[in-house]
Design an enzyme around this catalytic site. Structure first.
Site, PDB file in Angstrom:
ATOM      1  N   TRP A  11       0.821  -1.223   0.000  1.00  0.00           N
ATOM      2  CA  TRP A  11       0.000   0.000   0.000  1.00  0.00           C
ATOM      3  C   TRP A  11       0.852   1.269   0.000  1.00  0.00           C
ATOM      4  O   TRP A  11       0.320   2.372   0.117  1.00  0.00           O
ATOM      5  CB  TRP A  11      -0.993  -0.039   1.172  1.00  0.00           C
ATOM      6  CG  TRP A  11      -2.062  -1.082   0.966  1.00  0.00           C
ATOM      7  CD1 TRP A  11      -2.393  -1.670  -0.226  1.00  0.00           C
ATOM      8  CD2 TRP A  11      -2.938  -1.674   1.945  1.00  0.00           C
ATOM      9  NE1 TRP A  11      -3.412  -2.579  -0.042  1.00  0.00           N
ATOM     10  CE2 TRP A  11      -3.765  -2.612   1.275  1.00  0.00           C
ATOM     11  CE3 TRP A  11      -3.104  -1.510   3.324  1.00  0.00           C
ATOM     12  CZ2 TRP A  11      -4.732  -3.363   1.943  1.00  0.00           C
ATOM     13  CZ3 TRP A  11      -4.071  -2.260   3.982  1.00  0.00           C
ATOM     14  CH2 TRP A  11      -4.880  -3.176   3.298  1.00  0.00           C
ATOM     15  N   HIS A  95      12.748  -2.595  -2.417  1.00  0.00           N
ATOM     16  CA  HIS A  95      11.806  -2.187  -3.467  1.00  0.00           C
ATOM     17  C   HIS A  95      12.475  -1.129  -4.344  1.00  0.00           C
ATOM     18  O   HIS A  95      13.252  -0.304  -3.848  1.00  0.00           O
ATOM     19  CB  HIS A  95      10.527  -1.637  -2.823  1.00  0.00           C
ATOM     20  CG  HIS A  95       9.419  -1.433  -3.805  1.00  0.00           C
ATOM     21  ND1 HIS A  95       9.375  -0.356  -4.649  1.00  0.00           N
ATOM     22  CD2 HIS A  95       8.345  -2.187  -4.096  1.00  0.00           C
ATOM     23  CE1 HIS A  95       8.303  -0.461  -5.424  1.00  0.00           C
ATOM     24  NE2 HIS A  95       7.655  -1.561  -5.105  1.00  0.00           N
ATOM     25  N   GLU A 167      10.438  -7.720  -9.986  1.00  0.00           N
ATOM     26  CA  GLU A 167       9.664  -6.514 -10.273  1.00  0.00           C
ATOM     27  C   GLU A 167      10.436  -5.659 -11.275  1.00  0.00           C
ATOM     28  O   GLU A 167      11.231  -4.789 -10.868  1.00  0.00           O
ATOM     29  CB  GLU A 167       9.448  -5.708  -8.992  1.00  0.00           C
ATOM     30  CG  GLU A 167       8.593  -6.377  -7.965  1.00  0.00           C
ATOM     31  CD  GLU A 167       7.719  -5.362  -7.232  1.00  0.00           C
ATOM     32  OE1 GLU A 167       6.517  -5.605  -7.134  1.00  0.00           O
ATOM     33  OE2 GLU A 167       8.231  -4.323  -6.792  1.00  0.00           O
ATOM     34  N   GLY A 173       3.583   0.410 -12.039  1.00  0.00           N
ATOM     35  CA  GLY A 173       2.746   1.578 -12.329  1.00  0.00           C
ATOM     36  C   GLY A 173       2.564   1.789 -13.821  1.00  0.00           C
ATOM     37  O   GLY A 173       2.359   2.917 -14.271  1.00  0.00           O
ATOM     38  N   SER A 213       2.116  -3.925 -12.159  1.00  0.00           N
ATOM     39  CA  SER A 213       0.847  -3.717 -12.876  1.00  0.00           C
ATOM     40  C   SER A 213      -0.027  -4.976 -12.936  1.00  0.00           C
ATOM     41  O   SER A 213      -0.681  -5.222 -13.955  1.00  0.00           O
ATOM     42  CB  SER A 213       1.112  -3.156 -14.278  1.00  0.00           C
ATOM     43  OG  SER A 213       1.854  -1.964 -14.168  1.00  0.00           O
TER      44      SER A 213
END
Ligand code: PEP
Length: 258
Positions: A11, A95, A167, A173, A213
């Protein structure tokens, strides 16, 4: 025993405490209990404590989005994994947004991984190449460097609990996820690195996720890729219906692969 598939909601820096609570209550009602899927929520630090009181613990576990590598001390503003261990089972480490906006180095990520393991928290290590690195044919080298450095202080026993998330930075995004063929090649390479470093047992014990995504319509295609054990979801996890559909998609793909 086969580990369950894993679906992680990141989140990020969205939602205040109240809005997080609203989302959690909707998810509590909407998401069924699936034995073959483990669902992990990563709200902001501020919401970890309230969310831990609100979640249905049969359905959800908690993750931190980051943490500091020292256990305690005069580090104003930092939160350590030794403080987080009371609240979370997992932590997202490395990340690409941490690497990009907070300048996290490979060495820092390695130290965070060790701190997680030392404190009994399962790390979810994110790896992935930027668009430029892909264009310049550097994907394999980048993934190799990220994995080799990050894991260098861990034992093969530590590695067996590890979660790795592929990732690709260019797919986060974005309008759609990376193509299955691209994910397949990267996951193969990631698993090969772990096998080379720690052996077959470690490689077959880790779980590898895809993130970037993810939307309900893409779940079946991604989950069919060999070596994929789940998803790390950003935007779509902020919508309880979409996130619930993603969880159900992962559950169904697990059934069809049994
Ligand atoms: C992420 O940032 O980890 C991520 C997967 O984001 P999104 O799903 O929004 O691309």
């Amino acid at each position: 025993m086969k580990k369950p598939q894993l679906v992680v909601a990141n989140w990020k820096m969205y939602l205040n405490i109240h809005d997080t609570s609203v989302l959690v209550n909707r998810l509590n009602k909407k998401v069924p209990l699936y034995r073959n899927v483990e669902v992990v929520l990563a709200p902001s630090y501020l919401s970890l404590q309230p969310v831990s009181m609100e979640i249905d613990h049969r359905k959800f576990r908690l993750a931190a989005q980051d943490g500091y590598f020292k256990d305690e001390g005069a580090y104003t503003g930092a939160i350590s994994f030794s403080q987080l261990r009371e609240l979370v089972n997992y932590a997202i480490i490395g990340h690409s947004e941490r690497r990009r906006y907070f300048g996290e180095s490979l060495d820092e990520i390695r130290d965070k991984l060790s701190a997680c393991v030392r404190n009994g928290i399962t790390p979810i290590l994110c790896v992935g190449e930027t668009k430029q690195e892909r264009t310049q044919n550097e994907t394999k080298q980048v993934l190799h460097d990220q994995i080799v450095t990050a894991l260098s202080d861990l034992t093969s026993e530590d590695i067996e609990n590890l979660v790795l998330a592929y990732e690709p930075v260019w797919a986060i995004g974005a309008d759609e996820p990376a193509k299955p063929d691209t994910i397949d090649k990267a996951v193969d390479w990631i698993r090969y690195q772990v096998r080379e470093l720690y052996g077959q047992k470690a490689e077959s014990s880790i779980r590898v996720l895809y993130g970037g995504s993810d939307e309900p319509e893409y779940v079946a295609g991604i989950m069919e890729i060999p070596g994929i054990n789940g998803l790390l979801v950003g935007r779509a996890s902020l919508n309880f219906e979409e996130f619930s559909d993603i969880i159900t998609g992962v559950h169904l793909s697990g059934l069809s692969n049994e």
